[in-house]
Write a protein that holds these residues in place. Sequence first.
Motif, PDB file in Angstrom:
ATOM      1  N   ALA A  37      91.946   8.152  30.540  1.00 52.90           N
ATOM      2  CA  ALA A  37      92.617   7.471  29.424  1.00 52.90           C
ATOM      3  C   ALA A  37      93.097   6.080  29.788  1.00 52.90           C
ATOM      4  O   ALA A  37      92.996   5.145  28.978  1.00 52.90           O
ATOM      5  CB  ALA A  37      93.797   8.314  28.938  1.00 52.90           C
ATOM      6  N   TRP A  38      93.619   5.915  31.013  1.00 53.82           N
ATOM      7  CA  TRP A  38      94.326   4.681  31.359  1.00 53.82           C
ATOM      8  C   TRP A  38      93.771   3.972  32.591  1.00 53.82           C
ATOM      9  O   TRP A  38      94.298   2.941  32.979  1.00 53.82           O
ATOM     10  CB  TRP A  38      95.813   4.980  31.587  1.00 53.82           C
ATOM     11  CG  TRP A  38      96.428   5.787  30.495  1.00 53.82           C
ATOM     12  CD1 TRP A  38      96.842   7.087  30.561  1.00 53.82           C
ATOM     13  CD2 TRP A  38      96.677   5.377  29.145  1.00 53.82           C
ATOM     14  NE1 TRP A  38      97.338   7.504  29.361  1.00 53.82           N
ATOM     15  CE2 TRP A  38      97.247   6.465  28.458  1.00 53.82           C
ATOM     16  CE3 TRP A  38      96.469   4.174  28.457  1.00 53.82           C
ATOM     17  CZ2 TRP A  38      97.608   6.407  27.123  1.00 53.82           C
ATOM     18  CZ3 TRP A  38      96.836   4.114  27.118  1.00 53.82           C
ATOM     19  CH2 TRP A  38      97.394   5.213  26.464  1.00 53.82           C
ATOM     20  N   GLY A  39      92.737   4.528  33.213  1.00 50.68           N
ATOM     21  CA  GLY A  39      92.127   3.872  34.365  1.00 50.68           C
ATOM     22  C   GLY A  39      92.856   4.067  35.669  1.00 50.68           C
ATOM     23  O   GLY A  39      92.508   3.463  36.680  1.00 50.68           O
ATOM     24  N   TYR A  40      93.876   4.938  35.675  1.00 46.42           N
ATOM     25  CA  TYR A  40      94.690   5.142  36.875  1.00 46.42           C
ATOM     26  C   TYR A  40      95.311   6.529  36.774  1.00 46.42           C
ATOM     27  O   TYR A  40      95.763   6.920  35.691  1.00 46.42           O
ATOM     28  CB  TYR A  40      95.770   4.068  36.957  1.00 46.42           C
ATOM     29  CG  TYR A  40      96.483   3.973  38.281  1.00 46.42           C
ATOM     30  CD1 TYR A  40      95.850   3.443  39.400  1.00 46.42           C
ATOM     31  CD2 TYR A  40      97.798   4.392  38.415  1.00 46.42           C
ATOM     32  CE1 TYR A  40      96.511   3.335  40.615  1.00 46.42           C
ATOM     33  CE2 TYR A  40      98.469   4.291  39.624  1.00 46.42           C
ATOM     34  CZ  TYR A  40      97.817   3.760  40.722  1.00 46.42           C
ATOM     35  OH  TYR A  40      98.477   3.659  41.921  1.00 46.42           O
ATOM     36  N   PRO A  41      95.316   7.308  37.869  1.00 46.99           N
ATOM     37  CA  PRO A  41      95.784   8.697  37.755  1.00 46.99           C
ATOM     38  C   PRO A  41      97.294   8.852  37.608  1.00 46.99           C
ATOM     39  O   PRO A  41      97.764   9.819  37.008  1.00 46.99           O
ATOM     40  CB  PRO A  41      95.319   9.342  39.067  1.00 46.99           C
ATOM     41  CG  PRO A  41      94.376   8.375  39.700  1.00 46.99           C
ATOM     42  CD  PRO A  41      94.759   7.019  39.190  1.00 46.99           C
ATOM     43  N   TYR A  42      98.057   7.911  38.180  1.00 47.90           N
ATOM     44  CA  TYR A  42      99.488   8.152  38.386  1.00 47.90           C
ATOM     45  C   TYR A  42     100.326   7.396  37.354  1.00 47.90           C
ATOM     46  O   TYR A  42     101.145   6.546  37.705  1.00 47.90           O
ATOM     47  CB  TYR A  42      99.871   7.772  39.815  1.00 47.90           C
ATOM     48  CG  TYR A  42      98.931   8.368  40.830  1.00 47.90           C
ATOM     49  CD1 TYR A  42      98.886   9.750  41.032  1.00 47.90           C
ATOM     50  CD2 TYR A  42      98.047   7.569  41.551  1.00 47.90           C
ATOM     51  CE1 TYR A  42      98.001  10.315  41.938  1.00 47.90           C
ATOM     52  CE2 TYR A  42      97.166   8.121  42.454  1.00 47.90           C
ATOM     53  CZ  TYR A  42      97.143   9.497  42.646  1.00 47.90           C
ATOM     54  OH  TYR A  42      96.255  10.044  43.543  1.00 47.90           O
TER      55      TYR A  42
END
Length: 240
Positions: A171-176
Amino acid sequence: MDMSYPSVTRLGTKGEFMGHSRFAVYYIAPEGELARFGAQWLGWDVIAGAAADPLPIAGRDDVTMTPRKYGFHGTLKPPFRLAEGTDPDGLKAAVSGLAARLPAARCDGLGLTRLGRFLALTPLGETEALSHLAASCVTDLDDFRAPASPEELAKRRGAGLSPAQEANLVAWGYPYVRDQFRFHLTLTGRLPKPDLPHWEAVLQAALPPLPAPFVINSLGLVGERPDGRFELIHRYALTG
């Protein structure tokens, strides 16, 4: 506007941003003891966009090699390339508008913490307002983020992601981010387990008095330079 911060805007002769390949939104400590310590500990001053005189501590250069290029910061929106059809001026306007809508976030203080095999400063006490601030940066500015490349996605997945982290990555290009977010100001790279107590003791001795309360009252728009290091472009007071 919060006038305690000097305004930093790095532009070329025609007003364009100076060759930044990626952008991010960070908490950047205001100029003072903590910001000075962070720059000298890492060896890079993200505010000045220049090397800092390093602290003369044996082995410090090795354990700070990974976080050095980012400078002393807390991530609110992770680094991203600009999406097609967007530009740095539009991003700057969007960050300015977001800062005008969001209030400052306050926690009880900061403490030195182990995050797995990394050492970082993390907030103490209630962090709901800080998490909301970061989530707003991630979501409200996402139209400016180009999709992550297959190589970037594969690298992230190589670390082993939970289902929630995988959903965030897509969704956002980053897991955290969002429910997986934990604010921190990184001080080391990944350390061998036997070395953790040593570097905890070194940092406890070297750290200046930590702020209590800890307040985030500005957003720092930063850019990645051609040499791979990040620098502060402009700081926006949170006035919502």
